[in-house]
Design a protein around this motif. Structure first.
Motif, PDB file in Angstrom:
ATOM      1  N   UNK C 368       0.698  -1.265  -0.084  1.00  0.00           N
ATOM      2  CA  UNK C 368      -0.102   0.106   0.035  1.00  0.00           C
ATOM      3  C   UNK C 368       0.880   1.064   0.077  1.00  0.00           C
ATOM      4  N   UNK C 369       1.808   1.204   0.589  1.00  0.00           N
ATOM      5  CA  UNK C 369       2.872   2.312   0.781  1.00  0.00           C
ATOM      6  C   UNK C 369       3.516   2.550  -0.592  1.00  0.00           C
ATOM      7  N   UNK C 370       3.938   1.524  -1.238  1.00  0.00           N
ATOM      8  CA  UNK C 370       4.645   1.759  -2.533  1.00  0.00           C
ATOM      9  C   UNK C 370       3.680   2.366  -3.539  1.00  0.00           C
ATOM     10  N   UNK C 371       2.430   1.873  -3.349  1.00  0.00           N
ATOM     11  CA  UNK C 371       1.580   2.250  -4.232  1.00  0.00           C
ATOM     12  C   UNK C 371       0.861   3.900  -4.135  1.00  0.00           C
ATOM     13  N   UNK C 372       1.451   4.294  -3.060  1.00  0.00           N
ATOM     14  CA  UNK C 372       0.857   5.717  -3.000  1.00  0.00           C
ATOM     15  C   UNK C 372       1.349   6.731  -3.802  1.00  0.00           C
ATOM     16  N   UNK C 373       0.416   7.478  -4.147  1.00  0.00           N
ATOM     17  CA  UNK C 373       0.760   8.854  -5.074  1.00  0.00           C
ATOM     18  C   UNK C 373       0.077   9.976  -4.689  1.00  0.00           C
ATOM     19  N   UNK C 374       0.631  10.970  -4.975  1.00  0.00           N
ATOM     20  CA  UNK C 374       0.564  12.424  -4.919  1.00  0.00           C
ATOM     21  C   UNK C 374      -1.080  12.505  -5.298  1.00  0.00           C
ATOM     22  N   UNK C 375      -1.418  11.867  -6.673  1.00  0.00           N
ATOM     23  CA  UNK C 375      -2.676  12.106  -6.861  1.00  0.00           C
ATOM     24  C   UNK C 375      -3.849  11.895  -5.950  1.00  0.00           C
ATOM     25  N   UNK C 376      -3.658  10.518  -5.269  1.00  0.00           N
ATOM     26  CA  UNK C 376      -4.440  10.224  -4.300  1.00  0.00           C
ATOM     27  C   UNK C 376      -4.307  10.893  -2.869  1.00  0.00           C
ATOM     28  N   UNK C 392      14.353  12.331   6.067  1.00  0.00           N
ATOM     29  CA  UNK C 392      13.783  11.410   4.987  1.00  0.00           C
ATOM     30  C   UNK C 392      12.728  12.203   3.932  1.00  0.00           C
ATOM     31  N   UNK C 393      13.074  13.491   3.824  1.00  0.00           N
ATOM     32  CA  UNK C 393      12.470  14.377   3.036  1.00  0.00           C
ATOM     33  C   UNK C 393      12.209  13.845   1.824  1.00  0.00           C
ATOM     34  N   UNK C 394      13.126  13.207   1.092  1.00  0.00           N
ATOM     35  CA  UNK C 394      13.145  12.813  -0.222  1.00  0.00           C
ATOM     36  C   UNK C 394      12.889  11.396  -0.685  1.00  0.00           C
ATOM     37  N   UNK C 395      12.405  10.626   0.403  1.00  0.00           N
ATOM     38  CA  UNK C 395      12.008   9.242   0.338  1.00  0.00           C
ATOM     39  C   UNK C 395      10.905   9.190  -0.647  1.00  0.00           C
ATOM     40  N   UNK C 396      10.760   8.211  -1.517  1.00  0.00           N
ATOM     41  CA  UNK C 396       9.641   8.099  -2.414  1.00  0.00           C
ATOM     42  C   UNK C 396       8.846   6.966  -1.861  1.00  0.00           C
ATOM     43  N   UNK C 397       7.486   6.891  -2.170  1.00  0.00           N
ATOM     44  CA  UNK C 397       6.607   5.907  -1.768  1.00  0.00           C
ATOM     45  C   UNK C 397       7.274   4.643  -2.258  1.00  0.00           C
ATOM     46  N   UNK C 398       7.729   4.441  -3.177  1.00  0.00           N
ATOM     47  CA  UNK C 398       8.219   3.024  -3.566  1.00  0.00           C
ATOM     48  C   UNK C 398       9.336   2.659  -2.674  1.00  0.00           C
ATOM     49  N   UNK C 399      10.304   3.464  -2.539  1.00  0.00           N
ATOM     50  CA  UNK C 399      11.406   3.176  -1.152  1.00  0.00           C
ATOM     51  C   UNK C 399      10.709   2.873  -0.038  1.00  0.00           C
ATOM     52  N   UNK C 405       8.820  -3.448   3.955  1.00  0.00           N
ATOM     53  CA  UNK C 405       8.809  -5.089   3.841  1.00  0.00           C
ATOM     54  C   UNK C 405      10.014  -5.446   4.540  1.00  0.00           C
ATOM     55  N   UNK C 406      11.011  -4.661   4.627  1.00  0.00           N
ATOM     56  CA  UNK C 406      12.294  -4.922   5.585  1.00  0.00           C
ATOM     57  C   UNK C 406      11.950  -4.998   6.823  1.00  0.00           C
ATOM     58  N   UNK C 407      11.280  -4.045   7.282  1.00  0.00           N
ATOM     59  CA  UNK C 407      10.841  -3.998   8.793  1.00  0.00           C
ATOM     60  C   UNK C 407      10.158  -5.355   9.074  1.00  0.00           C
ATOM     61  N   UNK C 408       9.184  -5.688   8.378  1.00  0.00           N
ATOM     62  CA  UNK C 408       8.483  -7.186   8.482  1.00  0.00           C
ATOM     63  C   UNK C 408       9.741  -8.278   8.781  1.00  0.00           C
ATOM     64  N   UNK C 409      10.668  -8.265   8.004  1.00  0.00           N
ATOM     65  CA  UNK C 409      11.352  -9.031   8.101  1.00  0.00           C
ATOM     66  C   UNK C 409      12.317  -9.185   9.304  1.00  0.00           C
ATOM     67  N   UNK C 410      12.551  -7.561   9.829  1.00  0.00           N
ATOM     68  CA  UNK C 410      13.304  -7.669  11.080  1.00  0.00           C
ATOM     69  C   UNK C 410      12.447  -8.004  12.046  1.00  0.00           C
ATOM     70  N   UNK C 411      11.261  -7.912  12.062  1.00  0.00           N
ATOM     71  CA  UNK C 411      10.335  -8.414  13.165  1.00  0.00           C
ATOM     72  C   UNK C 411      10.348  -9.766  13.485  1.00  0.00           C
ATOM     73  N   UNK C 412      10.171 -10.422  12.276  1.00  0.00           N
ATOM     74  CA  UNK C 412      10.433 -11.832  12.402  1.00  0.00           C
ATOM     75  C   UNK C 412      11.637 -12.575  12.985  1.00  0.00           C
ATOM     76  N   UNK C 413      12.757 -11.962  12.401  1.00  0.00           N
ATOM     77  CA  UNK C 413      13.886 -12.219  12.808  1.00  0.00           C
ATOM     78  C   UNK C 413      14.079 -12.027  14.217  1.00  0.00           C
TER      79      UNK C 413
END
Lengths: 482, 482, 482
Positions: C368-376, C392-399, C405-413
């Motif tokens: 959902x984060x990766x799919x976020x757009x300024x239009x919406x 984090x000013x220049x982070x894009x939704x894709x990043x 996703x990485x965070x999820x893996x961290x929590x599992x680990x």
């Protein structure tokens, strides 16, 4: 067994029907939500721009903060209040709380759509936008069907309950549109649109589904000590949160404030008269849990319309006083009468808790509205309270009272006619409803644990003995468990 | 039966007395509300004008939005918290939750009047105006009587409980007026005015009503597995919502915020020391449900006065730490001691949960107040927190501490003296209280279902067998049911 | 007894260990709070000055009023929700609700410290300042350990549960710091940091503590009719208040509003698919209480991350739809599989309710984060929702999606590695855990009442007879009671 005396036993297998209905209807919800439903401007990320454009100074003025605490109270009433109130039967507690959960979870989705189409469809975008007030209204809309379920408790299959909810929500949205929008009635706590409609809807269905041999399930029809305590959880949550129920969607500020006070007082008053009548009716003055669980709530039902008006604190007490008496009398005399002479089986007595107090609440609202004056309300207060704006700018309180009374009649008519129609639909022999000797029994639709009173006592007694007397050899025990 | 050994069996018939009291008192409430009670300016339709006149920018600043969520939490504590906490007895659960419901519903109406006369009677109009804060205070006022009911649980008739509430609320309003208005104490969560007063009030009544032959009801005196679970519902709701209880009527802003934090912490700390002492006291370190259900709450009681002061988070933890220990010790040693040597039967142990922690809470409040400094509170903060305004403008924290301690003594005195007087009133032989061999038994005042353990097992076992083995002929079954 | 077949019976005496741990840890809390913890500027008496300096116009803008109602709902979920959900076992209800109470009461104190050190330690003063948001976060932090306790229910001693909480809270604070601060993920409702971590943490511990002879406790492993009803109280409170859980710490205004709506919808959708799969899986289409109690909640877990994003109402329904199915399948097939082939005993099925739905929730959030757009979202909305500010000013939704996703893996680990380590600590033979034949039995750690099914029936039957037939002489009765 049943075959020998009553013909072939009824088929109560819902293994195809229930999953099919759940899946198909839920997929329909997904599709319809995809087409129609979006966030409103207060729950959309554009809120920050909306705030600026409308000179809203703080996030705290988002409607969320006016209504969310009340919403959560209403939510508790729907799921724990109604759900646990229906656990009073000794062997239908799973069905009471579980099917209530199921139909409310479906009903609220369908309600968002139905109410959206009638009240908040944007003609330009073709979208319905929702916010916290929509969630409250959806919960309210479910309440109508849950009340109807109370009359049918133990006598219908889970598929039938879903059908009751589907049509119940649909009818609700239509009658609500007529009463609130066309007749321009005020009915914040839903004496008319929720309780009166829901009560008569359930009674009409139950009348069509009359079971002449219901006495065959008599062994399951009644409470045990602890099932009545579970039901008291439901009662108390309904009782405590009813001020939130009635005030959840009233006007910001004094509207919510006054509605909560009036409801609180009417409920307190109901408790005392319920106890009085209950005690008078029994040998030795003993109290009856059925009355305490139900009639104490009548004050909340009857204040559903008038609570936001200036009925005054003593007015609220009088309303609670009277309906507490009327409701308890209903449980004592009217329910048995209805069953015997009108062939109407009403498991939870919704006639006495919802139908009649709701109808009275509608008329109390009409009288209170008709008696409103500028002297009491103030010019501005009168306009705000009754929404005398737009095309209704010139309506007088007297006229408003007439419309309120008309609204009550509309809700009764919708309940009765709608209920009869839905009742006939539910008589098709495809719904896997229980046989007359299997009503009020969770065994039919639920995997039950081997229960303490039935099988375990022997084992548990053994275990207990083992715990107490460690000299008993393990070998014995192992044999027991194998 | 009882006649042969104990003289004529006691008359427990409340069929005249209970309805009479309920009706007469409720009618009195209606009349008095009609004469005295009106909406305040925040719940009246004139609010819109009031807002304009006072430059209130938004409806959200109506006191309703500051206090309503806390009010609802307090309401849950009164009806579900106190009510279910008193369901722990195996055969007095209906009485516990039901009479609690009855006396709270009456008490809150009477409290609105009593507190109104003392605190908010407008001398010009002769009216009391009420809003959400009045509702909270009315609930608080009931709490005193409900605490007293805890000491009497199972030993009084419903009519007596109503008498306890009538005088309890009256005494409460007077002592509250003395403590809060005349002595100008701060007691937001009511360590003094609610818990200390209520506890000693109940103990004094119970002492006067001592029953030397109460052991004849020993068979009902104790819990069963599931009744203890019902009681845990009460415990947890009291525990969770206690931060709302203490903060419900504190100052807007930091006052409510700080009070909630302090209470939350004290309660958490109580749990650990209660568990520790409970485990130490029993063979094998086993925990006792009585301690877990009650002593874990002592932290909330003891923080009732000091929670709004700058006691600091670690101060709150220390308070909880100590009273958890003291309260559990009370259940282990003091209650048996009181019963044996002081002829004081305290069913719920209110001595350990309310009287002593409340008294300690009063003194903790006094010490915390006396230790307040401008360095910690800020000049303005000190003035706001202790309301050093008007005639109290020049009071110092040290003096305030002295008055707080005096207030605690006033509450004890009111509880003891008032309780003894009410106790003697309750000894008149007109109240239909149960005999010594009938205490703790719902059978006396409630219509009971034929219970699962008593009659049904035979039937249910049969039904079960029929379900399992369909070959059993229906005729057998019909005979069973007839 | 056990000696003869299984060697010496296990020592389950906690009379030294439990009080020692409670006292020492609680004293440590007092000391650490004394050193580190103070009120923040919104709960301090200096708030009035802070308000003036920051041009805050009204007390209502204190964070307390934005978050306190949600905090109380979360609090109910932690203590009643989790607590009563774990009462489903026929003879471990005290342990379920009681140990849950104990570890949450300790855990929230330790969480205030751990989270404070990582998130709000003021480097100048060396103090942590706390407010209502800290209390919510502390409750959240406990939730991780309570989930883990679900996997261990009935198989560990109270001392072990405290150890699980101590390390659970510690690990939680670290992984939360990594995920929220270093990776700058958004996870308002804690799909990743709470459910995924807590689930895998509990599973890993349970795997290390595998009991090959657990079948010896089979007689206690299962529900009775009323224990399942108590568990439904837990289920419903979790279900109803989950919108508050997910929205409690989201952004003021539209953030909280939207999160509540999305969670409400996902939960409703879960109910229907859970019922569908449960019904399909059993003979006759009968429903299984285990599924209704648990899988209906999966929608709330899976929306923990994405609920604050613009997932749209139909998106929420789809999420609920899928995880309801997945979770029910888990109860039907995966839990038995794990037990049989992976030697993993998971009492409450946390794998299906927390671990897997939490993990899925993390990935749904990433997508959902990766799919976020300024239009919406609008430019400003996008920035606010994802906190694209500062470094984090220049982070894009894709990043952002990648980091989620990485965070999820961290929590599992963290869950798996931490759980294995803690599991080995819990295998030391010093913790007084129950023997394989004593699991799921409250007798081990609780003083139990003589229960209705075991001893009382004889007495009660007698009493009942006496009540009914007053001619039975009292002397008989006295003998019975002596």
């Amino acid at each position: 067994m049943a075959a020998s005396f009553f013909g072939p036993q009824k088929n109560t297998n819902v293994r195809v029907g229930l999953p099919a209905v759940c899946f198909v209807w839920q997929i329909a919800m997904v599709v319809l939500f995809g087409v129609f439903i979006r966030y409103d401007e207060e729950s959309d990320t554009h809120w920050v721009e909306f705030r600026r454009e409308n000179n809203i100074t703080s996030d705290i003025e988002n409607d969320f903060y006016f209504r969310y605490p009340s919403f959560q109270d209403v939510h508790v009433m729907i799921f724990v209040g109604f759900g646990f109130l229906m656990t009073f039967l000794k062997r239908y507690s799973y069905g009471g709380v579980g099917f209530n959960f199921l139909i409310a979870a479906f009903g609220l989705q369908w309600a968002l759509l139905m109410q959206g189409w009638f009240h908040s469809l944007n003609p330009e975008t073709g979208k319905i936008t929702i916010g916290v007030e929509s969630l409250i209204n959806a919960d309210f809309c479910c309440a109508g069907s849950l009340i109807a379920f109370g009359a049918l408790l133990g006598k219908v299959s889970p598929v039938q309950t879903l059908v009751v909810a589907l049509f119940g929500v649909t009818l609700f949205a239509v009658e609500e549109y007529i009463i609130l929008d066309l007749l321009h009635c005020r009915d914040a706590g839903g004496s008319m649109v929720i309780h009166c409609f829901g009560g008569y809807y359930g009674l009409a269905i139950s009348w069509v589904l009359y079971r002449p041999n219901l006495h065959l399930s008599k062994r399951f029809h009644g409470a045990v000590y602890h099932s009545d305590l579970f039901a008291m959880i439901g009662t108390l949550y309904l009782w405590m949160y009813w001020p939130s129920f009635n005030s959840a969607i009233t006007d910001h500020g004094d509207g919510q404030h006054r509605t909560a006070i009036n409801t609180y007082l009417a409920l307190a008053s109901s408790v005392l008269t319920t106890v009085a009548i209950s005690s008078m009716s029994k040998k030795g003055g003993k109290l009856d849990m059925v009355h305490i669980q139900n009639a104490t709530l009548a004050g909340g039902v009857a204040m559903g319309t008038a609570a936001e008006f200036m009925i005054q604190p003593y007015g609220a007490l009088i309303v609670g006083f009277c309906v507490g008496i009327i409701s308890t009398f209903g449980y004592l005399f009217v329910t048995p009468f209805l069953e015997k002479y009108l062939k109407l089986q009403d498991t939870c007595g919704v006639h006495n808790l919802h139908a009649v107090p709701g109808m009275l609440g509608g008329f109390i609202g009409a009288i209170t509205a008709a008696a409103a004056t500028e002297a009491v309300y103030g010019a501005e207060g009168l306009r705000n309270t009754f929404d005398f704006e737009g095309e209704f700018e010139n309506r007088t309180p007297g006229t408003q009272g007439g419309f309120q009374a008309a609204g009550t009649c509309v809700s009764i008519a919708f309940g009765l006619v709608g209920g009869v129609c839905v009742g006939f639909i539910l008589r098709f022999p495809i719904w896997a409803d229980p046989g007359d000797d299997n009503c009020f029994d969770d065994e039919v639709y639920w995997e039950l644990p081997e229960d303490e009173e039935i099988v375990p006592p022997v084992l548990e007694y053994n275990n207990h003995m083992i715990h107490k007397h460690q000299e008993i050899s393990e070998s014995n025990f192992s044999v027991d468990q194998s």
